[in-house]
Enzyme design. Structure first.
Site, PDB file in Angstrom:
ATOM      1  N   CYS A 279       0.736  -1.203  -0.079  1.00  0.00           N
ATOM      2  CA  CYS A 279       0.022   0.133  -0.152  1.00  0.00           C
ATOM      3  C   CYS A 279       1.180   1.182  -0.086  1.00  0.00           C
ATOM      4  CB  CYS A 279      -0.780  -0.084   1.086  1.00  0.00           C
ATOM      5  SG  CYS A 279      -2.232   0.932   0.666  1.00  0.00           S
TER       6      CYS A 279
ATOM      7  N   LYS B  27     -18.953  -6.624  21.670  1.00  0.00           N
ATOM      8  CA  LYS B  27     -17.587  -5.298  21.936  1.00  0.00           C
ATOM      9  C   LYS B  27     -17.257  -5.274  20.361  1.00  0.00           C
ATOM     10  CE  LYS B  27     -12.887  -5.546  23.490  1.00  0.00           C
ATOM     11  NZ  LYS B  27     -11.632  -5.971  23.741  1.00  0.00           N
TER      12      LYS B  27
ATOM     13  N   HIS C 213      -3.133  -5.360   1.190  1.00  0.00           N
ATOM     14  CA  HIS C 213      -3.333  -5.747   2.195  1.00  0.00           C
ATOM     15  C   HIS C 213      -3.197  -7.258   2.204  1.00  0.00           C
ATOM     16  CE1 HIS C 213      -2.342  -1.614   4.027  1.00  0.00           C
ATOM     17  NE2 HIS C 213      -3.678  -1.791   3.059  1.00  0.00           N
TER      18      HIS C 213
ATOM     19  N   ASP D 209     -41.440 -20.264  51.754  1.00  0.00           N
ATOM     20  CA  ASP D 209     -42.740 -19.268  51.514  1.00  0.00           C
ATOM     21  C   ASP D 209     -42.355 -18.221  51.805  1.00  0.00           C
ATOM     22  OD1 ASP D 209     -44.899 -21.591  51.496  1.00  0.00           O
ATOM     23  OD2 ASP D 209     -44.291 -21.729  53.551  1.00  0.00           O
TER      24      ASP D 209
ATOM     25  N   SER E 276       1.094 -13.752  39.029  1.00  0.00           N
ATOM     26  CA  SER E 276       0.048 -13.518  39.284  1.00  0.00           C
ATOM     27  C   SER E 276      -0.635 -14.830  38.882  1.00  0.00           C
ATOM     28  CB  SER E 276      -0.490 -12.752  38.022  1.00  0.00           C
ATOM     29  OG  SER E 276      -0.351 -12.935  36.593  1.00  0.00           O
TER      30      SER E 276
ATOM     31  N   GLY F  95      -1.195 -15.995  36.188  1.00  0.00           N
ATOM     32  CA  GLY F  95      -1.325 -15.756  34.525  1.00  0.00           C
ATOM     33  C   GLY F  95      -0.486 -16.897  33.883  1.00  0.00           C
ATOM     34  N   VAL F  96      -0.945 -16.851  32.190  1.00  0.00           N
ATOM     35  CA  VAL F  96       0.024 -17.416  31.280  1.00  0.00           C
ATOM     36  C   VAL F  96       1.315 -17.045  31.286  1.00  0.00           C
ATOM     37  CG1 VAL F  96       0.343 -17.772  29.067  1.00  0.00           C
ATOM     38  CG2 VAL F  96      -1.788 -18.194  29.821  1.00  0.00           C
ATOM     39  N   ASP F  97       1.875 -15.420  30.950  1.00  0.00           N
ATOM     40  CA  ASP F  97       3.014 -14.536  30.956  1.00  0.00           C
ATOM     41  C   ASP F  97       3.881 -15.244  31.985  1.00  0.00           C
ATOM     42  OD1 ASP F  97       1.273 -14.162  28.443  1.00  0.00           O
ATOM     43  OD2 ASP F  97       0.412 -11.726  29.736  1.00  0.00           O
TER      44      ASP F  97
ATOM     45  N   ARG G 213      -8.730   0.792  41.289  1.00  0.00           N
ATOM     46  CA  ARG G 213      -7.426   0.022  40.876  1.00  0.00           C
ATOM     47  C   ARG G 213      -5.996   1.348  41.127  1.00  0.00           C
ATOM     48  NH1 ARG G 213     -11.265   0.147  35.720  1.00  0.00           N
ATOM     49  NH2 ARG G 213     -10.836  -1.401  35.000  1.00  0.00           N
TER      50      ARG G 213
ATOM     51  N   GLU H 181      -1.562  -8.758   4.626  1.00  0.00           N
ATOM     52  CA  GLU H 181      -1.371  -9.423   5.936  1.00  0.00           C
ATOM     53  C   GLU H 181      -2.928  -9.029   6.872  1.00  0.00           C
ATOM     54  OE1 GLU H 181      -1.078  -6.713   4.897  1.00  0.00           O
ATOM     55  OE2 GLU H 181      -0.677  -4.607   5.615  1.00  0.00           O
TER      56      GLU H 181
END
Ligand code: XMP
Length: 519
Positions: free
Chosen positions: A77, A511, A169, A465, A224, A226-228, A297, A171
């Protein structure tokens, strides 16, 4: 290595992904990178798309040395227009911006052959276009290898050098054979060896970690569950054993029994040197009654840094004491492990315009800054699916490798009202039942993220009841719709088993416009 020069297109990172899917290592750098500053010799260069027009006053241009390197070049492009701009072609504005599907007709040479870029891909390809400018005159010494009804120069090749430009494109997945076009370029034209695999990566990365950490010195890092962080921790453990200390902070808003499960997995099963710090009282006291999500947070983020720093200080004090005793020391704490992934790196280096500044990911607090820890980021070259593949090779069990993401602020942002111990307990129970039933139905791996949300409203119900007046749980599974019998089962289990809940609703919103989390 394939070097991808990024001109700021929203699709640039996808070019990197497609190369990696062909097992060819590709690295994305800003288009303004000087060839002299690169510490590797690429086997090929891909110029990305861009929101700019090549003739704009501020538009970005490549280092002309790119054309002197003698390696194959593919312009996509804007990349095609950039080649034309550099080598004497002409680019003009289209009457209408072209956005959507187009059919590229592959040009045949006199002998019936097509260009190597399109070998065996058929006479016609459905491709995705997104451009406002197009080539109106190719540079000298280029010939057309593909065209569409509206773009006579949809694909060009140099007559004698391996320089290519395509208007579409390849990709994006809408370009049905796009991944193959990229494969033709990097494998056939650049002659890259497809050897980027996680099997190769493990050995090289462990050697690299050993090399940079040296024979002494400790590394600390937060995990944590988690995966990472699990994959990063296991990799560090493989490389330097107990010189790596993992720290897990129980912030009181984890899922039910999560801290115990992480300890069991990381320490007992994977052998990682792990300390679990139970700070749930400290977090829950600070969070008590807090309703505002950003406040939640902030409290969790700040308290986490304090707890982590205190633990780091304890490890450092113990290391110092050992050193003083003259006992065979593993050395002092010198490094901080971070599970940074390639998308974070791309985000920080992508070309965002001439005035773009580089963002950093260093999120260390005061004390850690005092300890002057150096960062070690063993996953910074990897995409998430590569981390998962690495995890499987490191014998991390499948349920953990496939785990849905869980936000740092945990259940606190899934309790829509004020956080209290009782509310956390209710949500933990509902969440456990929900995830259990998703797993029982064999659907967990088909869903990117699923969780329960505790609503701050009370609804009327009946038990025996008596009237009840209790809270409501909302179920969310992102971009996924459950069959009704499964929903019924989850709902009946939650209302029967969780005290304080008499209704379950189902959040089916997509989403966008909805986000993943409710807060
Ligand atoms: P949203 O709700 O913005 O979420 O669509 C996108 C992804 O980010 C996760 N998320 C968070 N992760 N700290 C985190 O570590 C946070 O404060 C946070 N908020 C959202 C969310 O779970 C989803 O995977």
């Amino acid at each position: 290595t394939i070097l991808i020069l990024d001109f700021g297109s929203q699709y640039s990172h996808l070019i990197t992904r497609r190369c990696r899917e062909h097992k060819v290592y590709a690295e994305l750098l800003p288009c303004t990178t000087k060839i002299a500053d690169i510490d590797f010799k690429p086997k090929g260069i891909i110029l990305s798309g861009s929101p700019y027009s090549v003739y704009d006053k501020d538009s970005p241009h490549v280092d002309p040395a790119v054309f002197e390197l003698g390696v194959p070049i593919l312009g996509i492009c804007y990349g095609l227009q950039e080649i034309a701009w550099n080598l004497g072609g002409e680019v003009t504005k289209c009457d209408h911006r072209e956005y959507g599907f187009a059919k590229v007709q592959v040009n045949k040479f006199g002998n019936g052959q097509v260009d190597a870029l399109f070998r065996d891909l058929g006479d016609e390809m459905d491709v995705w276009m997104s451009h406002g400018d197009q080539l109106s005159r190719p540079p000298a010494d280029f010939h057309v290898v593909g065209h569409t009804d509206t773009a006579p120069y949809a694909a060009l090749a140099h007559n004698s050098k391996p320089i290519y430009g395509i208007q579409f494109h390849p990709e994006v997945t809408h370009s049905v054979r796009g991944k193959e076009v990229i494969g033709r370029f990097i494998l056939d034209i650049c002659k890259c060896t497809p050897n980027w695999t996680m099997e190769e990566f493990i050995g090289k990365e462990i050697a690299r970690i050993r090399e940079i950490c040296g024979p002494k010195g400790r590394v600390i890092g937060a995990v944590s569950g988690g995966v990472d962080s699990t994959v990063a921790a296991k990799l560090m453990h493989e490389a330097i054993g107990d010189r790596f200390h993992a720290i897990m902070v129980d912030n009181g808003v984890l899922r039910m029994n999560e801290a115990d499960q992480v300890y069991e997995m990381l320490n007992k099963n994977l052998g990682v040197n792990l300390t679990v710090v139970d700070s749930s009282d400290r977090f829950l006291t600070k969070l008590d009654g807090v309703e505002d999500p950003e406040q939640k947070r902030k409290i969790i983020g700040n308290t986490f840094i304090h707890v982590f720093e205190e633990e780091a200080a304890k490890i450092e004090a113990a290391a110092e004491a050992e050193e003083k005793k003259g006992a065979d020391p593993k050395g002092r704490v010198e490094w901080l492990l971070q599970g940074t992934l390639y998308p974070d790196v791309i985000e920080s280096i992508s070309f965002k315009g001439p005035s773009a500044t580089i963002k950093t990911h260093h999120n260390v607090g005061g004390l850690l800054a005092d300890m002057k820890l150096k960062l070690i980021e063993p996953l910074r070259e990897l995409f998430k699916d590569e981390v998962r593949a690495l995890g499987r090779l490191l014998d991390i069990p499948a349920p953990l490798v496939q785990r849905h993401p869980f936000p740092g602020p945990g259940l606190a942002i899934r309790i829509l009202g004020p956080v209290t111990r009782e509310q956390v307990k209710i949500l933990q129970q509902a969440d456990k039942i929900y995830i259990e039933e998703i797993r029982n139905a064999g659907l967990y791996d088909q869903i990117s993220q699923a969780f329960a949300v505790l609503l701050p409203v009370k609804a009327v119900g009946v038990m025996g009841d008596a009237r009840t007046y209790e809270q409501v749980i909302a179920l969310r599974a992102v971009q996924f719709v459950f069959p009704a019998p499964i929903l019924k089962k989850i709902s009946s289990r939650i209302t029967n088993e969780v005290a304080g809940i008499n209704r379950v609703t189902y959040d089916i919103s997509s989403k966008p416009p909805a986000t993943v989390e409710w807060l």
